[in-house]
Structure formats: structure tokens, C-alpha cells
Design a protein around this motif. Structure first.
Motif, mmCIF file in Angstrom:
data_model
loop_
_atom_site.group_PDB
_atom_site.id
_atom_site.type_symbol
_atom_site.label_atom_id
_atom_site.label_comp_id
_atom_site.label_asym_id
_atom_site.label_seq_id
_atom_site.Cartn_x
_atom_site.Cartn_y
_atom_site.Cartn_z
ATOM 1 N N ALA A 83 0.848 -1.196 0.000
ATOM 2 C CA ALA A 83 0.000 0.000 0.000
ATOM 3 C C ALA A 83 0.880 1.241 0.000
ATOM 4 N N LEU A 84 0.650 2.125 -0.972
ATOM 5 C CA LEU A 84 1.468 3.333 -1.079
ATOM 6 C C LEU A 84 0.574 4.573 -1.042
ATOM 7 N N PRO A 85 0.711 5.393 0.002
ATOM 8 C CA PRO A 85 -0.055 6.639 0.010
ATOM 9 C C PRO A 85 0.595 7.644 -0.942
ATOM 10 N N VAL A 86 -0.187 8.240 -1.812
ATOM 11 C CA VAL A 86 0.355 9.216 -2.779
ATOM 12 C C VAL A 86 -0.642 10.353 -2.982
ATOM 13 N N THR A 87 -0.122 11.432 -3.564
ATOM 14 C CA THR A 87 -0.996 12.461 -4.091
ATOM 15 C C THR A 87 -0.464 12.829 -5.467
ATOM 16 N N THR A 88 -1.362 12.994 -6.415
ATOM 17 C CA THR A 88 -0.899 13.346 -7.760
ATOM 18 C C THR A 88 -0.367 14.781 -7.781
ATOM 19 N N GLN A 89 -0.561 15.500 -6.663
ATOM 20 C CA GLN A 89 0.039 16.836 -6.571
ATOM 21 C C GLN A 89 1.550 16.743 -6.385
ATOM 22 N N GLN A 90 2.041 15.565 -6.016
ATOM 23 C CA GLN A 90 3.495 15.330 -5.897
ATOM 24 C C GLN A 90 3.865 14.224 -6.882
ATOM 25 N N PRO A 91 4.112 14.594 -8.142
ATOM 26 C CA PRO A 91 4.350 13.568 -9.174
ATOM 27 C C PRO A 91 5.439 12.560 -8.805
ATOM 28 N N ALA A 92 6.464 12.996 -8.072
ATOM 29 C CA ALA A 92 7.552 12.070 -7.729
ATOM 30 C C ALA A 92 7.032 10.885 -6.910
ATOM 31 N N GLU A 93 6.048 11.137 -6.066
ATOM 32 C CA GLU A 93 5.488 10.055 -5.250
ATOM 33 C C GLU A 93 4.843 8.994 -6.131
ATOM 34 N N VAL A 94 4.133 9.477 -7.152
ATOM 35 C CA VAL A 94 3.440 8.544 -8.044
ATOM 36 C C VAL A 94 4.479 7.782 -8.867
ATOM 37 N N LYS A 95 5.502 8.491 -9.342
ATOM 38 C CA LYS A 95 6.501 7.833 -10.202
ATOM 39 C C LYS A 95 7.316 6.792 -9.438
ATOM 40 N N ALA A 96 7.438 6.976 -8.125
ATOM 41 C CA ALA A 96 8.183 6.007 -7.307
ATOM 42 C C ALA A 96 7.538 4.623 -7.353
ATOM 43 N N LEU A 97 6.306 4.603 -7.783
ATOM 44 C CA LEU A 97 5.582 3.349 -7.946
ATOM 45 C C LEU A 97 6.330 2.367 -8.856
ATOM 46 N N ILE A 98 7.011 2.894 -9.859
ATOM 47 C CA ILE A 98 7.706 2.042 -10.829
ATOM 48 C C ILE A 98 8.759 1.166 -10.139
ATOM 49 N N GLU A 99 9.490 1.767 -9.199
ATOM 50 C CA GLU A 99 10.514 1.012 -8.463
ATOM 51 C C GLU A 99 9.873 -0.136 -7.675
ATOM 52 N N THR A 100 8.721 0.170 -7.075
ATOM 53 C CA THR A 100 8.007 -0.863 -6.313
ATOM 54 C C THR A 100 7.554 -1.990 -7.241
ATOM 55 N N CYS A 101 7.114 -1.634 -8.441
ATOM 56 C CA CYS A 101 6.722 -2.675 -9.415
ATOM 57 C C CYS A 101 7.920 -3.585 -9.679
ATOM 58 N N ARG A 102 9.095 -3.002 -9.888
ATOM 59 C CA ARG A 102 10.300 -3.815 -10.179
ATOM 60 C C ARG A 102 10.596 -4.780 -9.051
ATOM 61 N N LYS A 103 10.449 -4.278 -7.820
ATOM 62 C CA LYS A 103 10.747 -5.141 -6.662
ATOM 63 C C LYS A 103 9.745 -6.280 -6.555
ATOM 64 N N LEU A 104 8.495 -5.996 -6.938
ATOM 65 C CA LEU A 104 7.459 -7.015 -6.773
ATOM 66 C C LEU A 104 7.507 -8.083 -7.853
ATOM 67 N N VAL A 105 8.056 -7.715 -9.022
ATOM 68 C CA VAL A 105 8.139 -8.709 -10.109
ATOM 69 C C VAL A 105 9.593 -8.803 -10.581
ATOM 70 N N PRO A 106 10.489 -9.266 -9.708
ATOM 71 C CA PRO A 106 11.913 -9.215 -10.051
ATOM 72 C C PRO A 106 12.290 -10.098 -11.240
ATOM 73 N N HIS A 107 11.563 -11.222 -11.441
ATOM 74 C CA HIS A 107 12.008 -12.144 -12.488
ATOM 75 C C HIS A 107 11.876 -11.538 -13.880
ATOM 76 N N ARG A 108 10.841 -10.744 -14.132
ATOM 77 C CA ARG A 108 10.679 -10.130 -15.458
ATOM 78 C C ARG A 108 11.826 -9.150 -15.697
ATOM 79 N N ASP A 109 12.108 -8.387 -14.661
ATOM 80 C CA ASP A 109 13.155 -7.379 -14.749
ATOM 81 C C ASP A 109 14.507 -8.040 -15.042
ATOM 82 N N GLN A 110 14.777 -9.139 -14.309
ATOM 83 C CA GLN A 110 16.062 -9.829 -14.478
ATOM 84 C C GLN A 110 16.184 -10.451 -15.872
#
Ligand code: GDP
Length: 287
Positions: A83-110
């Protein structure tokens, strides 16, 4: 309540999403941080299987920070999602989501393959704004009209993640009457669906109990009344929502409170807690 979520529409969305699922690595669900339970879609739990899920608690700028962190703990511990609290008023918070995606699906990334994520959300939670921020350009129409994404859209974010936008319109929790009210309070469903003084009274009752100090401050009421109805009347009197003869126009008072609540003018307010919804769920099962 009078909100219509046409079964045909729901059925079609569910079918289309189920068909895409085998080609999806993970799910991103956009929620409204003020109502993380009521703004969630009941189908996702069923369709998820064992795929990783990120719940974005968007509009955290409007929500009560203490409750947002309790919701994060609850969702992560009880339902096994990130669960990630974000506000679209802070775009960096939303974009940080991408890193979390990588961590959650490491095999595709690798393997050097794109991570295939699907993004879902009921209308008005900020899904389109989120997609546009992630894509860095205008892809989805934003605004207050619950627009329906006609066809499934696949967006290459150019950073190792390909995002599929959900076709059709997702529906919120409708079997819980309180959820219906909370969706109306936050503006997720249109005011015309339920009488505004009913929604206003629901909000006033809750605020009296959960945020008395914010109400006292905003409306200058030292001695708070006992009931939501009396509170609305007092707000109406103080703010000049009066008919000729001096009687308070209750639906005007309700509209005023709801407008200020949605705009965040009353303060940072969350409309439900993990304890409240756990009790409500138990009640629904009991009946
Ligand atoms: P969608 O229907 O889920 O695609 O929602 P939109 O992206 O169209 O957003 C609905 C409304 O919420 C718009 O008026 C947005 O400006 C507003 N909104 C989106 N994200 C946020 C946020 O983080 N904070 C606040 N306060 N408003 C937001």
C-alpha cells in the motif's frame, strides 16, 4: 440507495479483465485514501490469484495522515498487498511506484522483459491523472465525469513497465450501505444519486464523532450539538443558509458542508477506519 451500477456493464468489465489476466504480472489499484475500503473494487480480490498488488492510496493530501498510516499497515498485514499513500500533486510520489513494481516482479526485470501491469480504479479516484503522470503525457481524460475507457489501452512507459488501462468502468462496494454514503460524501458518486441532505447528515454525524475539534474550529461552534441534524442546522444558521422567516435551508447547509469537506477546507479527514469496516463486514456476513 439509488446508484445504478448496471449488471451488464459490470459483467462485461469483469469478463474482459479476466481475459487479460493471464498476460498480466501485477495489479495496481488506485483508491481514494479517504475511503480505502469503500473505493476498492470487490472483483479484484477474486481475479488476483497470487499476483502482486499495489494499492495506491491516492488523494492522501485530503486524508487524515494518522489514519492513512493505519490503513497502510492494515492492508499490508491483513491482505498481503503493498500500500502506497500518494498524491498526484506530488508527481515524484506517483513515479516512485515504478521502483516498487520492479521489486514485486523481479524475475521479469532480471530477464530484461517488460513488467506487465494492469491499472484499475473506480471512477474519480484519480486513475487518469495517475496514468498521465506515469506516461509523462496526456493519455487518459481527467475530470469529474466518470468517462468509460472504451477499449483496453496498453501504454509503454519506456521504463521497463507496460501499463494496461482497464476497459470499462469499475464499480465500488455497493452491498454496504455505509460505503454508498461515504462514496457520496467524497464525491465519487454524483450528488443526485442520494438526497444531499441525507449525505450531509451522514457526514455531520461522522464528523461529530470522529473530528469534533476540526468542526469546532472551522465553524466557530464552541458547544457542539448532539446530532448531525442539529450540527447541519447550526452550520446553516452561521453561514446564512436561511429561508425567508429565518428557517435554515437544510439542503443548502448540507451542500455547503459537503463542498468544504471535499475541498479539504474542513481539514484532513478520512471517512472510515480499518476497525469500522471490519465490524461492518462481520455484520454483513451475519445478516
Ligand atoms: P479517474 O476518474 O479515476 O480517472 O479520476 P481523475 O484522474 O479524472 O481525477 C478525478 C478528480 O480528482 C480530478 O478533479 C482530479 O484533479 C482530482 N485528483 C486526482 N488526484 C488527486 C490528488 O492526489 N489530490 C486531490 N486533491 N485531487 C486529485
Amino acid at each position: 440507495m439509488a446508484v445504478q451500477w448496471y449488471p451488464g456493464h459490470m459483467h462485461k468489465a469483469q469478463k474482459e479483465i479476466a481475459e487479460i489476466m493471464p498476460q498480466i504480472d501485477m495489479i495496481i489499484e488506485v483508491l481514494d485514501a479517504r475511503i480505502p475500503y469503500s473505493s476498492s473494487n470487490p472483483m479484484i480480490t477474486k481475479l488476483r490469484g497470487d499476483k502482486p498488488v499495489i494499492k495506491l492510496l491516492n488523494k492522501r493530501d485530503l486524508a487524515d495522515p494518522d489514519l492513512t498510516s493505519r490503513w497502510v499497515d492494515f492492508l499490508e498485514q491483513e491482505t498481503g498487498v503493498r500500500a502506497l499513500p500518494v498524491t498526484t500533486q506530488q508527481p515524484a510520489e506517483v513515479k516512485a511506484l515504478i521502483e516498487t513494481c520492479r521489486k514485486l516482479v523481479p524475475h521479469r526485470d532480471q530477464m530484461g522483459k517488460n513488467i506487465r501491469a494492469i491499472i484499475m480504479g473506480i471512477p474519480n479516484v484519480g486513475k487518469s491523472t495517475t496514468i498521465n503522470l506515469l506516461a509523462g503525457r496526456i493519455i487518459a481524460k481527467t475530470g469529474n465525469e466518470p468517462a468509460v475507457t472504451k477499449a483496453q489501452q496498453r501504454i509503454n512507459l519506456q521504463n521497463g513497465v507496460v501499463l494496461t488501462d482497464t476497459p470499462g468502468m469499475l464499480w465500488p462496494k455497493v452491498e454496504n450501505e455505509n460505503s454508498g454514503y461515504r462514496l457520496a460524501v467524497t464525491g465519487a458518486v454524483k450528488d443526485t444519486a442520494i438526497e444531499s441532505d441525507d449525505v450531509g447528515m451522514f457526514a455531520a454525524d461522522y464528523l461529530l464523532e470522529a473530528y469534533p475539534t476540526l468542526i469546532q474550529k472551522r465553524y466557530g461552534i464552541d458547544q457542539l450539538p448532539q446530532t448531525g441534524w442539529d450540527l447541519l442546522e447550526e452550520i446553516g444558521r452561521r453561514r446564512g443558509c436561511l429561508r425567508s422567516g429565518g428557517k435554515v435551508e437544510m439542503n443548502k447547509a448540507a451542500d455547503l458542508l459537503l463542498h468544504e469537506l471535499r475541498a479539504g477546507t474542513v481539514g484532513k479527514i478520512t471517512m472510515e477506519t480499518p476497525e469500522m469496516v471490519t465490524a461492518e463486514e462481520a455484520e454483513v456476513e451475519r445478516v
